[in-house]
Design a protein around this motif. Structure first.
Motif, short mmCIF file in Angstrom:
data_model
loop_
_atom_site.label_atom_id
_atom_site.label_comp_id
_atom_site.label_asym_id
_atom_site.label_seq_id
_atom_site.Cartn_x
_atom_site.Cartn_y
_atom_site.Cartn_z
N GLY A 218 0.80 -1.21 0.00
CA GLY A 218 0.00 0.00 0.00
C GLY A 218 0.84 1.27 0.00
N MET A 219 0.32 2.29 -0.63
CA MET A 219 0.95 3.60 -0.62
C MET A 219 -0.15 4.63 -0.40
N TYR A 220 0.23 5.87 -0.27
CA TYR A 220 -0.76 6.91 -0.06
C TYR A 220 -0.62 7.99 -1.13
N PRO A 221 -1.29 7.89 -2.26
CA PRO A 221 -1.31 9.00 -3.20
C PRO A 221 -2.16 10.12 -2.58
N VAL A 222 -1.56 10.86 -1.70
CA VAL A 222 -2.34 11.80 -0.89
C VAL A 222 -2.85 12.98 -1.71
N GLY A 223 -2.35 13.14 -2.92
CA GLY A 223 -2.84 14.21 -3.78
C GLY A 223 -1.91 15.40 -3.80
N SER A 224 -1.84 16.03 -4.95
CA SER A 224 -0.91 17.13 -5.13
C SER A 224 -1.29 18.36 -4.33
N GLU A 225 -2.54 18.46 -3.91
CA GLU A 225 -2.97 19.61 -3.13
C GLU A 225 -3.29 19.24 -1.68
N SER A 226 -2.83 18.09 -1.24
CA SER A 226 -3.23 17.61 0.08
C SER A 226 -2.77 18.53 1.20
N THR A 227 -1.53 19.01 1.12
CA THR A 227 -1.03 19.89 2.18
C THR A 227 -1.75 21.23 2.13
N LEU A 228 -2.01 21.72 0.94
CA LEU A 228 -2.75 22.98 0.80
C LEU A 228 -4.16 22.82 1.36
N ALA A 229 -4.78 21.66 1.08
CA ALA A 229 -6.12 21.41 1.61
C ALA A 229 -6.11 21.35 3.13
#
Length: 628
Positions: free
Chosen positions: A478-489
């Protein structure tokens, strides 16, 4: 904006590939034989490279029948000091996930389990921190690195049994994987942490083409995470228009370089913030000559620097319209940014700074630790670094509680907002052995992990990922494609919490990462709390990065595809030579004109022009050029 243009290339290929899904994913599980059909982009695909149907539940769901989801018997028996909490938490996670995906309509279509236990051979890399953290959970629940909550969840939810062919320290993982490639002994589903290995696996025909599998089995939530950068991260796992590695992806603005200035020194000396590079130089001069730290010693440098000068002066390069380490578009062509004529005035400015004594001559032996020490000890009040750098400078608050840091970017020399380039923030890929009959299992696990671990499917995502310590890595699969805007969100969520009378209510419908960032605003350690608040608190520096991203001032590089052997053989030497020559120019050992020409000759001798031609072909195919 430019960051969405990738959809015109890759997204079309992925969606067009759905034409093959019905035939390709309805096979009998055999990995031999099959006739050829033409896939999107003119590539050839055989029935042998298409995923078989998962089980009868999928077929029933596709036929419109109502199916009841069942859970499978666990192989894990919790022990330790608190097995009851473990069992309760696992039951809650499974219930939450079932409810969530029932509402999306994907529970019995994309996330079906297997009627018979499916054994999946895999591998795992880890570091010492993982070992230390796992010791905590071993005592608490009886978990280990290879037998833990993630294995348990995969078993109960999908009827998947994980078996580890090998484990290794992260530093040794790629070598271990290459030995397996040579011997033809790869796990069924495994992580790749080098894009060169991804390319080698594809060229050797050792891994699945996952294009159609992804289209059929990826949940809407997983696809939405990849869509945050216009599917650019997916492009990092795509070769010849087909998807061979499912990438992780992290906050895309993380590598962007911003200018940091000691705000308390500016106030003490009565200085105005700079609007151009000459005014910035004036502030450097004031910091060096007017004793801003009040220690009575002339010991402050104008600009912080390390031996990685290209990284730590990138923000200055951006102010000249240059980006010396990225592939950029210029006059309708993709070029390596370091070869642009725009680099020359940037190098001239650096050479002047050094000649005039604004930079510590010892920078050529400094690394991040030395620069951090200079900042903390008040020897440097101006430096370029990431928007989250205060989180690694907590000792500054400890030594000087009145210290304040301010972030900004100097406008382009024409007065236009400065632009900088980033590549999709990808560090690893999930691949499937060509001989494994169930490649869709990888997409299911990734969809599951992404929503359960960092999404809002479960009220216990915090327990799974952001526990008392950095939690056990999810199985090696498993991995976490947390998303390119995850930190901004997460930053936006923290701002809402500060403004709300009931932050807890807000947290019920957001991802675990956002909730964790809010909790981090109140950690017990005062110095750590200071770093978290400076970055993510009210008016935090992450907000500045968010503004730049939303305004289109942070752009995707024009080339970020999976690099070929040509790049693998030459790019490390190009980077090393560029760093050395540019440093020599700054030190005055070479003139700007002579040094720049020497660099261009080196670039050409190391097949830079061939790489440039490849980058242009890729950009034309993927639609990453703006033609401006």
């Amino acid at each position: 904006m430019k960051r969405t243009r990738i959809t015109s290339g890759l997204a079309f290929m992925l969606s067009a590939a759905l034409v093959l899904s019905a035939a390709g994913c309805g096979g009998n599980g055999s990995n031999s034989g099959g006739s050829s059909t033409t896939a999107a982009g003119g590539t050839q695909a055989t029935e042998a490279t298409q995923a078989p149907a998962a089980n009868q539940a999928t077929e029933a769901a596709q036929a419109g029948e109502t199916t009841e989801r069942k859970l499978y018997e666990s192989n894990f028996k919790a022990s330790g000091t608190d097995p009851e909490t473990y069992n309760q938490n696992i039951a809650t996670v499974l219930s939450d996930v079932e409810n969530y995906f029932s509402e999306t309509g994907e529970l019995n279509t994309k996330l079906t389990g297997y009627d018979e236990p499916l054994t999946v051979h895999t591998s795992l890399y880890y570091n010492q921190a993982n070992v230390d953290d796992t010791d905590y959970y071993t005592k608490l629940y009886g978990e280990t690195l290879t037998d833990n909550r993630w294995n348990d969840l995969y078993k109960q939810f999908f009827n998947i049994d994980l078996q580890y062919d090998w484990t290794s320290l992260q530093a040794d993982y790629s070598q271990q994987l290459r030995l397996g490639m040579t011997a033809g002994e790869l796990p069924d589903i495994f992580t790749v942490i080098s894009e060169y290995d991804l390319r080698a696996l594809q060229e050797a025909d050792l891994i699945w083409d996952l294009t159609d599998v992804y289209n059929e089995y990826a949940t809407d939530h997983l696809k939405a995470k990849y869509a945050e950068d216009g599917d650019a991260a997916l492009a990092r796992g795509t070769i010849d228009g087909r998807l061979y590695g499912l990438p992780d992806c992290y906050n895309i603005v993380d590598p962007t370089s911003f200018l940091w200035i000691r705000d308390d020194w500016m106030e003490k000396l009565g200085l105005e913030y700079p609007t151009n590079l000459e005014e910035l130089k004036g502030i450097m001069d004031a910091f060096m000559t007017q004793d801003p730290d009040g220690n009575g010693v002339d010991d402050t440098w104008g600009l912080g620097m390390t031996k990685s000068m290209l990284y730590y002066t990138r923000g200055i390069a951006n102010a000249f319209g240059a980006d010396p380490k990225m592939w950029v578009e210029e006059d309708g062509q993709v070029i390596y940014g370091g070869t642009s004529e725009k680099v020359k005035p940037y190098l001239s400015f650096l050479a002047d700074l050094y000649k005039e004594g604004y930079i510590d001559p010892e920078f050529v032996v400094y690394n991040d630790a030395e620069l951090r020490e200079q900042i903390v000890s008040g020897k440097v009040g101006i430096y370029y670094w990431t928007f989250y750098s205060p989180q690694s400078l907590t000792s500054l608050h400890e030594m000087d509680p009145d210290a304040r840091l301010k972030i900004l970017r100097i406008p382009y020399t024409t007065g236009e907002p400065v632009k900088s380039y980033v590549s999709p923030n990808v560090g690893r890929w999930l691949c499937v052995n060509k001989n494994f009959e169930h490649p869709e299992a990888a997409v299911k696990i990734l969809s599951f992990d992404t929503m359960v671990g960092i999404g809002n499917a479960s009220t216990l995502s915090d327990w799974l990922i952001y526990g008392q310590v950095s939690t056990i890595p999810p199985s090696g699969i498993g991995m976490y494609p947390v998303g390119s805007e995850s930190t901004l969100a997460a930053y936006r969520f923290v701002q809402k919490c500060y403004e709300s009378d009931d932050p807890e209510a807000l947290g019920k419908d957001v991802d675990a990462k956002s909730r964790a960032y809010w909790k981090n605003q109140f950690v017990e350690d005062e110095n750590v709390r200071w770093g978290n608040v400076v970055v993510y608190g009210p008016g935090g520096t992450c907000g500045y990065a968010d503004q730049e991203w939303q305004a289109g001032n942070i752009l995707l590089s024009s080339f970020y595809g999976v690099q070929t052997q040509l790049f693998q053989d030459n790019m490390p030497s190009i980077s090393s030579e560029q760093e050395q020559i540019f440093t020599d120019i700054m030190l005055g050992n070479l003139s700007v004109d002579d040094g720049f020409q020497q660099w261009l000759d080196v670039f050409d001798s190391l097949k830079g022009n061939e790489m440039t031609a490849y980058a242009n072909e890729w950009a034309a195919e993927m639609g990453t050029m703006t033609n401006k």
